[in-house]
Structure formats: structure tokens, C-alpha cells
Enzyme design. Structure first.
Site, PDB file in Angstrom:
ATOM      1  N   HIS A 219       0.837  -1.329   0.064  1.00  0.00           N
ATOM      2  CA  HIS A 219      -0.040  -0.027   0.100  1.00  0.00           C
ATOM      3  C   HIS A 219       0.900   1.324   0.087  1.00  0.00           C
ATOM      4  O   HIS A 219       0.302   2.611  -0.098  1.00  0.00           O
ATOM      5  CB  HIS A 219      -0.881  -0.103   1.086  1.00  0.00           C
ATOM      6  CG  HIS A 219      -2.281  -0.660   1.162  1.00  0.00           C
ATOM      7  ND1 HIS A 219      -2.051  -2.265   0.683  1.00  0.00           N
ATOM      8  CD2 HIS A 219      -3.650  -0.462   0.986  1.00  0.00           C
ATOM      9  CE1 HIS A 219      -3.431  -2.560   0.622  1.00  0.00           C
ATOM     10  NE2 HIS A 219      -4.370  -1.576   0.706  1.00  0.00           N
ATOM     11  N   SER A 223      -0.378  -0.569  -5.954  1.00  0.00           N
ATOM     12  CA  SER A 223      -0.284  -1.654  -6.764  1.00  0.00           C
ATOM     13  C   SER A 223       0.450  -1.785  -8.068  1.00  0.00           C
ATOM     14  O   SER A 223       0.336  -0.525  -8.637  1.00  0.00           O
ATOM     15  CB  SER A 223      -1.713  -2.355  -7.042  1.00  0.00           C
ATOM     16  OG  SER A 223      -2.255  -2.913  -5.872  1.00  0.00           O
ATOM     17  N   LYS A 247     -14.750  -7.838  -9.088  1.00  0.00           N
ATOM     18  CA  LYS A 247     -13.913  -8.697  -9.980  1.00  0.00           C
ATOM     19  C   LYS A 247     -13.289  -9.850  -9.160  1.00  0.00           C
ATOM     20  O   LYS A 247     -13.295 -10.971  -9.631  1.00  0.00           O
ATOM     21  CB  LYS A 247     -13.020  -7.706 -10.612  1.00  0.00           C
ATOM     22  CG  LYS A 247     -12.195  -8.636 -11.686  1.00  0.00           C
ATOM     23  CD  LYS A 247     -11.301  -7.446 -12.178  1.00  0.00           C
ATOM     24  CE  LYS A 247     -10.522  -8.100 -13.431  1.00  0.00           C
ATOM     25  NZ  LYS A 247      -9.470  -7.031 -14.268  1.00  0.00           N
ATOM     26  N   ASP A 248     -12.793  -9.517  -7.985  1.00  0.00           N
ATOM     27  CA  ASP A 248     -12.073 -10.627  -7.143  1.00  0.00           C
ATOM     28  C   ASP A 248     -13.154 -11.436  -6.731  1.00  0.00           C
ATOM     29  O   ASP A 248     -12.774 -12.920  -6.566  1.00  0.00           O
ATOM     30  CB  ASP A 248     -11.452  -9.978  -5.962  1.00  0.00           C
ATOM     31  CG  ASP A 248     -10.222  -9.271  -6.278  1.00  0.00           C
ATOM     32  OD1 ASP A 248      -9.642  -9.532  -7.420  1.00  0.00           O
ATOM     33  OD2 ASP A 248      -9.803  -8.443  -5.407  1.00  0.00           O
ATOM     34  N   GLU A 291       5.799 -34.052  -2.254  1.00  0.00           N
ATOM     35  CA  GLU A 291       4.463 -33.414  -3.000  1.00  0.00           C
ATOM     36  C   GLU A 291       4.946 -32.751  -4.169  1.00  0.00           C
ATOM     37  O   GLU A 291       6.096 -32.443  -4.341  1.00  0.00           O
ATOM     38  CB  GLU A 291       3.666 -32.448  -1.825  1.00  0.00           C
ATOM     39  CG  GLU A 291       3.008 -33.367  -0.891  1.00  0.00           C
ATOM     40  CD  GLU A 291       1.884 -33.888  -1.230  1.00  0.00           C
ATOM     41  OE1 GLU A 291       1.988 -34.797  -2.053  1.00  0.00           O
ATOM     42  OE2 GLU A 291       0.771 -33.384  -0.921  1.00  0.00           O
TER      43      GLU A 291
END
Length: 438
Positions: A219, A223, A247-248, A291
Site C-alpha cells: 500500500h 499496486s 472482480k475478485d 509433494e
């Protein structure tokens, strides 16, 4: 980052004002993910994976707490307690499968998030610390996942712990004492299981704390975006809410639907069948593999087969750790002034070669230690280090980038000026009014 055009937080009710004066938590949330946080208007769907990673972290914490209520961290009872959860606890099978597959999906979204950062130059100034904190989260995830894989105390759990902790014995003098300290003995046993369970329960909360630092650091500069161009005016941004929360939200719902399909219809697709056999120190599995999210690093470890000054095993361990630590130095290895790979034609080609190289390493990591997989993994390992240490600096020095847009808004409007049409006339093609109508 503070924008003069960001809408300030204003409580709507008397109770809200009273609460805000004493504990400004709503103001903090509003500034972090609400209308008070402007975000570049051109973010594509690759920017959704950060939120998805946070969602899967929460799934892992919640399901892990529930599983811990029934799990018994004893070499005599761990395997049976997992079977008890699966068979006798109400919805225990679902909680266990959510936790087990949630780890894989957590790594899937994290790997996409990391490669998005590599392509769009999210590690470049002024976001170096954001990148490094993300890598710290990734390392903590790997440690947490390894310890969690040991807890069912199946065959692959036991022998995975034996092999992975055996890496430390490659270091001279301090290696073997360090391995004994980690295990609490000379082989995986009760002390190791207790320690791993304790740390596996603790580390997700440490990850959550580092995630908060990661978001806080993000922040400050704001971004990044697909063009790599800095925000210049109010037109370059949109409020995070409601535009990006919507959107997210729908993207997360779609991805969680895929997660549900795997959990309910193919829950063991990403696991290993040998882990449904109780651990037996006297019966070594024919092929020990970690894994899937460790496979590329496992291939790098096994790529060193010749003693040269140092033992081959030590070279492999050093290379495996270096493959991750190298990423911390990316801001200084890639000195190109252009951030986004979309405007770097040579970089873009080598980026996709790197993606293929990592996939090849993953395939080699799951294959037996035999030819031709050893030779392929050696070539792929060599290219991995060449990409970051040689190719990337040379590209930054000699590449001619494509012209950058003057602003984020210009890139959204495809380089055409935003002009309002006169009253009574149709908007000019490519204008804001036309784009809105379409």
C-alpha cells in the site's frame, strides 16, 4: 501511497462515529480495501491470485484448527487418528480433504502469483520489499507444507521426513548435529512428530502476520499494473471497492468451484497412494517423492551426481536452496528500466522458456533417478541458473523495449484521447462514451 483524490472515510451513523473515534478499525479496512484505496484501472485477472492466496490461507487455518481437535500426535496413533477423522467424525472426510487439497491449491495460486510478478516486473523499484516479503511467505509455506505432510505418518510421510531432513547431513561439521536437533533423534520418531505438529500448527499464523506486512508494504507504493507505468492522475485509477471487490469476488467463486470439484470428485488426485499405508521404518518405498509443489527443487537436488571439490550431495543441497534465494536478488539482477514484459520482446521469449524449464524440472523431479531424466534435469538446472545470473542481466543491457504508453488511461483507451462528444452527436469511435456503450 496517498492520493489526494481518494475519497475519505466518513461514518454514516452516530454509532459509527463513536466507534471510529475509539477504535478506527472500519477506517483502516476502508483505506486498505475500500473506496479509500485507488487501484490502477487496467489490472487483468492475473492480479486476482493474490486475493485467492489469502482465501486459501484462511481455508487452511480454519480446517487445520478443526483437524487438530481430533488429531493424535503419536507414532502409535497418528495414522489411526487420521483414519478416525475420515471414517467416524461427522464431515471429517470433507474437512481433511479440504485441508489436504487446499495446500495444493494454495501453492497453485501462489506459483501463478509469483510468475505474474516475474513477467510484469513486480520486483522492481519501488516494490522490492513487497517482492521479498512475498518470497518469505513462500518459504514459510514450504516449511509448513513439509511438516504437514509428515503428520499422517504414512509411508511417504515417514520416508519423506527421512530424506528431506537428511539433506542437512550434507553440510560438514554442523550438518548431522543440526539434523539430530530438528528430529529430536537420529531418525523420525515421536520427538520429530511432536515437533512437526507443533510447528505446523504455529507457522500458518506466522504466515498470516507476514501477509499483513506484505499488504502494508504494497500500500505504500501502490499496486503495479500490466503496463508498468506509474499512476499519474485520478483517471488512471478506480476505487478498490466496488470495482475490484466484484472482480475478485466472482473470480474467487469460480476458482473455489474448481477446488470443490477436485475435493469432492478427485480428492486423492494430487496425493500419493503410499501415504495410505502406515509408516514402516523397515520397508523403504520403491520410489520416494515429495509433494508435487517440491518437484522442481527435488530435480535440482538430484541433478548433481559427480563429486567436484565438494561432495555431489552438498552441491545439490546448495543448488536447491540457491534456486529460491536467487529470487531475492532479482531487483538488482534485472536492471531494465521497463517493468512490464509486455513491452520487452526479448525478455518475453526467455520468460516463457523459463516457464517451460520449470515444468521440465517438475517432471524430472517425480521420475526415478535414472537416465534420461538425470541428464534432462542437469540441463534444465543449468538453464535455470543461467536465466537469472547471465541471460536476464544481458537482456536488460542490450534489449530495445517497445514504446510505453504515456499513461495507464492511454493504454486502456488504446492510445486515443478521451473526448466527450458534443450534444446531439454520436461519440467519436474510441472515445470514453463509445467504450462505455460497448
Amino acid at each position: 501511497m496517498s492520493f489526494s483524490w481518494a475519497k475519505p472515510y466518513e461514518p454514516k451513523t452516530g454509532l459509527g462515529r463513536w466507534f471510529d473515534e475509539r477504535l478506527p478499525l472500519p477506517r483502516l479496512v476502508y483505506g486498505a480495501i475500500g473506496g479509500g484505496y485507488p487501484v490502477p484501472r487496467n489490472l487483468n485477472y492475473f492480479w486476482n491470485f493474490g486475493v485467492l492466496a489469502g482465501a486459501f490461507l484462511m481455508i487452511q487455518i480454519v480446517t487445520g484448527i478443526v483437524l487438530a481437535m481430533w488429531y493424535y500426535s503419536s507414532v502409535d496413533g497418528a495414522f489411526n487418528s487420521v483414519e478416525h477423522i475420515m471414517r467416524d467424525v461427522n464431515a471429517g472426510w470433507m474437512i481433511r480433504y479440504l485441508h489436504m487439497n487446499g495446500a495444493s491449491f494454495f501453492f497453485i495460486v501462489t506459483y501463478i502469483h509469483i510468475f505474474r510478478g516475474l513477467y510484469y516486473g513486480s520486483y522492481k523499484a519501488p516494490r522490492e520489499l513487497v517482492w521479498m516479503l512475498g518470497l518469505v511467505i513462500y518459504l514459510l509455506m514450504m516449511a509448513t507444507a513439509f511438516m504437514g505432510y509428515v503428520l499422517p505418518w504414512g509411508q511417504m510421510s515417514y520416508w519423506g521426513a527421512q530424506v528431506i531432513t537428511g539433506f542437512f547431513s550434507a553440510f560438514p561439521v554442523v550438518g548431522e548435529p543440526l539434523r539430530v536437533f530438528l528430529l529430536g533423534g537420529f531418525a523420525p520418531d515421536q520427538a520429530a512428530l511432536t515437533r512437526f505438529f507443533s510447528l505446523h500448527y504455529l507457522l500458518p499464523f506466522v504466515i498470516a502476520a507476514v501477509v499483513i506486512l506484505h499488504i502494508w508494504a504494497l500500500h505504500i507504493p501502490g499496486s503495479s499494473n500490466p503496463t508498468g507505468v506509474d499512476v499519474k492522475t485520478e483517471k488512471d485509477t478506480l476505487p478498490f471497492h466496488p470495482f475490484y471487490t466484484a472482480k475478485d469476488g466472482w473470480f474467487a467463486a469460480a476458482f473455489l468451484a474448481l477446488f470443490a470439484l477436485v475435493t469432492f470428485f478427485a480428492p486423492n488426485m494430487l496425493g500419493h497412494p503410499d501415504n495410505y499405508i502406515p509408516a514402516d521404518p523397515l520397508a523403504t518405498p520403491a520410489h520416494i517423492v515429495p509433494e508435487w509443489y517440491f518437484w522442481p527443487f527435488y530435480a535440482i537436488l538430484r541433478a548433481f551426481t559427480v563429486d567436484f571439490i565438494l561432495p555431489a550431495k552438498l552441491w545439490g543441497v546448495l543448488a536447491m536452496f540457491a534456486a529460491i534465494l536467487l529470487l531475492f536478488f532479482l531487483p538488482w539482477l534485472d536492471k531494465s528500466p521497463v517493468r512490464s514484459g509486455s513491452y520487452r520482446p526479448v525478455f518475453k521469449r526467455f520468460f516463457w522458456i523459463l516457464v517451460v524449464d520449470v515444468i521440465i524440472l517438475g517432471i524430472c523431479g517425480v521420475k526415478p533417478v535414472e537416465q534420461p531424466w538425470i541428464a534432462i534435469s542437469q540441463v534444465a538446472t543449468m538453464y535455470y541458473f543461467l536465466h537469472f545470473l547471465v541471460i536476464l542481466p544481458l537482456i536488460a543491457k542490450f534489449e530495445t523495449p517497445l514504446p510505453l504508453p504515456n499513461s495507464i488511461t492511454e493504454s486502456v483507451l488504446h492510445g486515443e484521447a478521451a473526448e466527450a462528444a458534443p450534444a446531439g452527436q454520436s461519440p467519436r469511435p474510441g472515445s470514453v462514451a463509445t467504450a462505455t456503450a460497448e
